[in-house]
Structures are given as C-alpha cells and as structure tokens.
Design a protein around this motif. Structure first.
Motif, mmCIF file in Angstrom:
data_model
loop_
_atom_site.group_PDB
_atom_site.id
_atom_site.type_symbol
_atom_site.label_atom_id
_atom_site.label_comp_id
_atom_site.label_asym_id
_atom_site.label_seq_id
_atom_site.Cartn_x
_atom_site.Cartn_y
_atom_site.Cartn_z
ATOM 1 N N HIS A 347 0.833 -1.210 0.000
ATOM 2 C CA HIS A 347 0.000 0.000 0.000
ATOM 3 C C HIS A 347 0.866 1.258 0.000
ATOM 4 N N GLN A 348 2.066 1.186 0.592
ATOM 5 C CA GLN A 348 2.982 2.325 0.501
ATOM 6 C C GLN A 348 3.379 2.561 -0.951
ATOM 7 N N ILE A 349 3.718 1.488 -1.663
ATOM 8 C CA ILE A 349 4.161 1.622 -3.053
ATOM 9 C C ILE A 349 2.997 2.002 -3.970
ATOM 10 N N ALA A 350 1.797 1.533 -3.640
ATOM 11 C CA ALA A 350 0.622 1.866 -4.453
ATOM 12 C C ALA A 350 0.160 3.311 -4.249
ATOM 13 N N THR A 351 0.695 3.972 -3.221
ATOM 14 C CA THR A 351 0.384 5.387 -3.001
ATOM 15 C C THR A 351 0.745 6.204 -4.247
ATOM 16 N N ASP A 352 -0.125 7.128 -4.607
ATOM 17 C CA ASP A 352 0.108 8.042 -5.745
ATOM 18 C C ASP A 352 0.273 7.297 -7.069
ATOM 19 N N SER A 353 -0.408 6.176 -7.246
ATOM 20 C CA SER A 353 -0.267 5.402 -8.489
ATOM 21 C C SER A 353 -0.589 6.236 -9.728
ATOM 22 N N SER A 354 -1.531 7.165 -9.612
ATOM 23 C CA SER A 354 -1.897 7.975 -10.782
ATOM 24 C C SER A 354 -0.737 8.869 -11.226
ATOM 25 N N GLN A 355 0.186 9.172 -10.305
ATOM 26 C CA GLN A 355 1.352 9.987 -10.638
ATOM 27 C C GLN A 355 2.520 9.125 -11.118
ATOM 28 N N LYS A 356 2.547 7.876 -10.682
ATOM 29 C CA LYS A 356 3.687 6.996 -10.952
ATOM 30 C C LYS A 356 3.540 6.214 -12.257
ATOM 31 N N ILE A 357 2.353 5.673 -12.494
ATOM 32 C CA ILE A 357 2.137 4.800 -13.652
ATOM 33 C C ILE A 357 2.483 5.484 -14.975
ATOM 34 N N PRO A 358 2.148 6.770 -15.188
ATOM 35 C CA PRO A 358 2.490 7.399 -16.479
ATOM 36 C C PRO A 358 3.981 7.366 -16.792
ATOM 37 N N GLN A 359 4.825 7.371 -15.767
ATOM 38 C CA GLN A 359 6.272 7.320 -15.970
ATOM 39 C C GLN A 359 6.759 5.893 -16.226
ATOM 40 N N ARG A 360 6.011 4.905 -15.732
ATOM 41 C CA ARG A 360 6.539 3.556 -15.583
ATOM 42 C C ARG A 360 6.073 2.565 -16.639
ATOM 43 N N TRP A 361 4.823 2.660 -17.094
ATOM 44 C CA TRP A 361 4.280 1.629 -17.980
ATOM 45 C C TRP A 361 4.123 2.029 -19.443
ATOM 46 N N PRO A 362 3.531 3.183 -19.757
ATOM 47 C CA PRO A 362 3.235 3.480 -21.167
ATOM 48 C C PRO A 362 4.422 3.417 -22.122
ATOM 49 N N PRO A 363 5.642 3.857 -21.749
ATOM 50 C CA PRO A 363 6.736 3.779 -22.731
ATOM 51 C C PRO A 363 7.003 2.358 -23.221
ATOM 52 N N SER A 364 6.905 1.383 -22.319
ATOM 53 C CA SER A 364 7.137 -0.014 -22.717
ATOM 54 C C SER A 364 5.995 -0.529 -23.592
ATOM 55 N N VAL A 365 4.770 -0.177 -23.222
ATOM 56 C CA VAL A 365 3.616 -0.624 -24.015
ATOM 57 C C VAL A 365 3.700 -0.058 -25.430
ATOM 58 N N LEU A 366 4.012 1.238 -25.539
ATOM 59 C CA LEU A 366 4.114 1.860 -26.859
ATOM 60 C C LEU A 366 5.260 1.251 -27.661
ATOM 61 N N GLY A 367 6.354 0.897 -26.976
ATOM 62 C CA GLY A 367 7.462 0.235 -27.656
ATOM 63 C C GLY A 367 7.060 -1.111 -28.220
ATOM 64 N N GLN A 368 6.306 -1.874 -27.430
ATOM 65 C CA GLN A 368 5.830 -3.181 -27.902
ATOM 66 C C GLN A 368 4.873 -3.025 -29.087
ATOM 67 N N ILE A 369 3.971 -2.069 -28.991
ATOM 68 C CA ILE A 369 3.016 -1.832 -30.081
ATOM 69 C C ILE A 369 3.759 -1.479 -31.368
ATOM 70 N N ALA A 370 4.773 -0.624 -31.254
ATOM 71 C CA ALA A 370 5.538 -0.204 -32.434
ATOM 72 C C ALA A 370 6.236 -1.372 -33.103
ATOM 73 N N GLN A 371 6.604 -2.377 -32.297
ATOM 74 C CA GLN A 371 7.296 -3.552 -32.837
ATOM 75 C C GLN A 371 6.338 -4.700 -33.180
ATOM 76 N N GLY A 372 5.057 -4.476 -32.967
ATOM 77 C CA GLY A 372 4.085 -5.540 -33.212
ATOM 78 C C GLY A 372 4.229 -6.694 -32.242
ATOM 79 N N ALA A 373 4.736 -6.410 -31.032
ATOM 80 C CA ALA A 373 5.003 -7.450 -30.034
ATOM 81 C C ALA A 373 3.933 -7.439 -28.938
ATOM 82 N N SER A 374 3.931 -8.494 -28.145
ATOM 83 C CA SER A 374 2.916 -8.662 -27.100
ATOM 84 C C SER A 374 3.114 -7.666 -25.967
ATOM 85 N N PHE A 375 1.994 -7.129 -25.454
ATOM 86 C CA PHE A 375 2.028 -6.268 -24.273
ATOM 87 C C PHE A 375 1.091 -6.824 -23.200
#
Length: 472
Positions: A347-375
């Motif tokens: 729960h400490q780490i889940a604090t402020d998830s709305s501020q943290k997730i934009p930095q942490r997940w979308p770049p990898s997802v977009l990278g996978q999409i660009a390569q036609g790979a699984s996300f």
C-alpha cells in the motif's frame, strides 16, 4: 533512554557511529523532502564523506509539510540508526550527517535563508513525483535570488525523484516562476546568474527503503540498547547515478570516491530503473493490495508472480532500454524484491499510483506496439490497477486509495460492479495516465478489458496463471 548526542558513546562497539564534529561547521547541503529514502541513501553518502574529514556535506534537512518526523529527529539531535540487511548479513549504523532541520510549511523563511546561506553548496530533493509544484519552484527561486543578490556563488540543485529528465524539469520549474511577460532588469540578471552559475543535474537513485515500522524500532532498541523513534531498514544495494554537471566541477571526483556514478548518460540508468524496478514495483503493489498480500516480498515469493515479473521485465521492458546490462539488473531486482528484511508495504508503493504509472508503464507498451510485439503483461497490470480502484481486496477487506486522484479513481471504481467494461474504457481514456496515444489504441483497450473481466470473475492469481499458460 532515547538515542541522542549524549547516549552515542554508550552504544555497543559493533555499531558504526559518527566520528566527526557535528557542531563546528554549517551544513553544506539543504535537502528538501526529509523522508525515509533520503535518510538511507544520499545522507549515507554524505555521512561517508564527512567521516573522511570533508566537512562540507552536513545536511540541513527540510520536511515539506508534516512536523512529526522533524520533531522526532530534533529530539534525537538529528541522529538515527539504519539497519542494512540482505543475504550478506545484518549491520547497524548510526548516521550523523543531519545537522539542522525545518518544516517548509511552517518555517518557510528559515528554509529560504538556508538555501541562501554562504556555506550552502548543494540543494537535493526527494519530494515525490507530485511535489513539483509552483510553490516548490518559488521556494527554490526565493533562496537562489537571495544568493545572487548577496553576490554568493551558484549552487548545484539536484533532483533525486523518479521523474525522467528530473534536472531539466526542476530547472524549468524554477525559471518559470520568473515572469516572462514583465521581466524586470533584476529578473533578467537573475536568469543570467542561474544559467551561468547554478547547475541542475539529472540523477537516478536506487535503493529499497520501506517506511519505518514498529518492528524496525524494536530491532533498533535491541541492537543499540537505546530507543530510536527514527530507525530505518534498507538493503545492501544502492546506486546513485548523476549527470556530470555541477556548480563546482571538482564535486564529480569527490562523489565518485564515495561510490556515486558520475556520467554524461543518466538517461539509460534512469529509464531502466523507472520501467524495471519502479514499473514492477507498481504492478506487484497493486496485485498485493488486491489479493491481500501485505509486502513486496510476499508477492515475489509466489512462483507465478515471480515468473510474471521476470517476463514483464525481460519480454516487454528490456527491448526498449539502452542499459546494456539489463539482464543482470533484472535478476538482481528479483533477488532484492525477495529480501525478507524489507517489509515493503504494497500500500505504501501503491500510493500516488496515478502519478507513478504514467512514468513507468506506457513507454514499454508503446514500444511493444511499435514492434508488433505482445504487451499482455502490462495489459494485465493495467487491469489490476482498474480492479484496485474498487477499494476492497479479494478477501473483502477495505483499503484506502492514497492518491491525489483518489476521488475520481474511486468514482470510476464504483462503476465496476455494474458496468465493468465502461469503467475500463473511462480509465484508459485518461491522457493524464496513459499519454496521448494509448487511449486511442483499440488493441490495448481490448486486452485490458479482457484481463479485467478475467480478474473480476476468477481473481488476480488465476488471471496471472492464465497469462503465463498462454505466453509459455
């Protein structure tokens, strides 16, 4: 009897304690954001330099809002113990680098004066992702303006928060407080002084430091023989990577001598840490919160979660990193997550998830999409995030969403019971969370919706096992 300057000499000989004079010199570092992380990371680097006789690295620590910790530290003369524990063993160290303290919310002028003090050479910050506000920029600018007006040297202002390009963001925040529409000659002079004499290096810091717990305080009492209300526990591993950009260029060699990595390429370390360590942390924290597992170690200790995290990093994050030793870094992270001494609350780490997730997940997802790979791993993690907004775990135990967006997230979460697909669509449409591209990707929406339905029907663990079976 509490830990203090008076009781320091009574501690067991096995405890490392400060050997330097803590009263003869003014602090050279002002630190904003006096939480657990700073006290078990940068403060330990500065303590090492002080121990060698370099008296320029004493800390003026600033709590940003709450006085509780500052008051506790003041009662202990700024002293506190850190337990360093991992597979190599356990040792305790009492830190003495913290010489003065203030609370910014109630003692703002004292903080401004500290930044402007002749002895100050550095300002460091760990104010969290949500702390980069106009008020912070103005606080720094007020102190820097006083320095410039007094004819003092420029200083190094180093962000140590989990933000990409954190030094650039901090510099822009400070300069933005100077009006661009009606700039006076004095403002123009201040801008020239900032550009010429102050440095805002980017940096990446890495060490797992859970929030203090009663268990750690009890262990400190047993080890020290005195009471320490500010004791912390951390791991043996630490890393500080900082851009070779300092107001005093000779600081580079000084920091390197203490184990800090000074480089022109902070970005490769920064993105690996944000997406591998922090990205995995967010995924596990949300899984733990929903399944009722209290700590990161209790998540990574489950075979299917450990395999999920290993594959998340290796298959979906690593292909888009420039850090060449990512495989070793991943394996070290898996081991670090399992450290039984680190009771790192999900729960400490889940604090402020709305501020943290934009930095942490979308770049990898977009990278996978660009390569036609699984996300799929990120899609499942996003589905767990949606489920997390319900505010109750799979055992029926409620929990609070500690997040700046808590109200809007819980409003969406409430719709899961009756309109789960609409809830997923609404959350994934938010550009503040996912950026401008992902909200319009129909494949991403479809896979997150799929895993969300699976989680609601069968639970998080079953969904992870299903993903591993199909990705095998």
């Amino acid at each position: 009897m509490p830990l203090s300057a008076l009781t320091l000499s009574s501690l067991p000989a096995t405890i490392q304690t400060p050997t330097y004079d803590r009263t003869a010199h003014a602090p050279g570092v002002v630190h904003l954001g006096l939480g657990a992380f700073h006290r078990a990371h940068q403060a330990m680097v500065f303590d090492q330099l002080l121990t060698r006789g370099d008296t320029r690295w004493g800390i003026h620590g600033v709590g940003m809002t709450r006085p509780d910790l500052v008051n506790q530290l003041r009662a202990q003369d700024g002293l506190y113990a850190v337990r360093i524990a991992d597979a190599q063993g356990v040792k305790w160290q009492v830190l003495g680098a913290l010489w003065r303290t203030n609370v910014a919310a109630t003692e703002r002028d004292a903080v401004v004066q500290a930044i402007a003090a002749p002895a100050t050479r550095w300002v460091t910050l760990t104010v969290t992702e949500k702390g980069y506000t106009q008020a912070l920029g103005q606080l720094l600018l007020d102190g820097l303006r006083l320095r410039q007006q007094a004819g003092l040297p420029g200083i190094t202002v180093a962000s140590c928060d989990n933000l990409q390009g954190n030094g650039h963001k901090l510099q822009a925040l400070v300069k933005a407080q100077i009006s661009s529409n009606d700039t006076t000659p004095q403002d123009a002079q201040l801008l020239r002084w900032l550009d010429a004499l102050c440095a805002f290096p980017c940096s990446m810091v890495d060490r797992i430091v859970p929030a203090a717990t009663p268990e750690v305080m009890a262990a400190a009492q047993e080890a020290l023989g005195v009471q320490d209300n500010c004791a912390l526990s951390t791991e043996g591993f630490w890393e500080w990577v900082i851009e070779d950009r300092f107001a005093d260029p000779s600081d580079a060699a000084v920091l390197q001598s203490a184990g800090v990595r000074v480089t022109g390429d902070v970005h490769s370390y920064e993105e690996a840490k944000l997406r591998m360590l922090n990205g995995s942390h967010s995924a596990m924290a949300l899984m733990g919160a929903v399944t009722g597992r209290p700590f990161i170690a209790s998540c990574i200790g489950v075979d299917h979660i450990r395999t999920f995290v290993h594959q998340l990093m290796g298959r979906e994050v690593a292909p888009h990193l420039s850090r060449s030793d990512w495989a070793e870094y991943r394996d070290a992270l898996i081991a670090r997550f399992g450290n039984p001494y680190l009771k790192h609350s999900v729960h400490q780490i889940a604090t402020d998830s709305s501020q943290k997730i934009p930095q942490r997940w979308p770049p990898s997802v977009l990278g996978q999409i660009a390569q036609g790979a699984s996300f799929e791993h990120h899609a499942l993690a996003a589905a767990v995030f949606v489920r997390y907004t319900l505010g109750v775990d799979e055992n029926g135990q409620p929990y609070a969403l500690n997040d700046p967006q808590a109200d809007s997230l819980m409003a969406l979460g409430a719709a899961q019971r009756t309109e789960p697909a609409a809830c997923v669509r609404a959350l994934l449409s938010r550009e503040d969370l996912w950026g401008t591209t992902l909200p319009h990707n129909t494949a991403w929406l479809a896979r997150v919706t799929h895993w969300h339905q699976h989680i609601l029907q069968h639970g998080v663990d079953a969904a992870i096992q299903q993903l591993l079976a199909q990705e095998a």
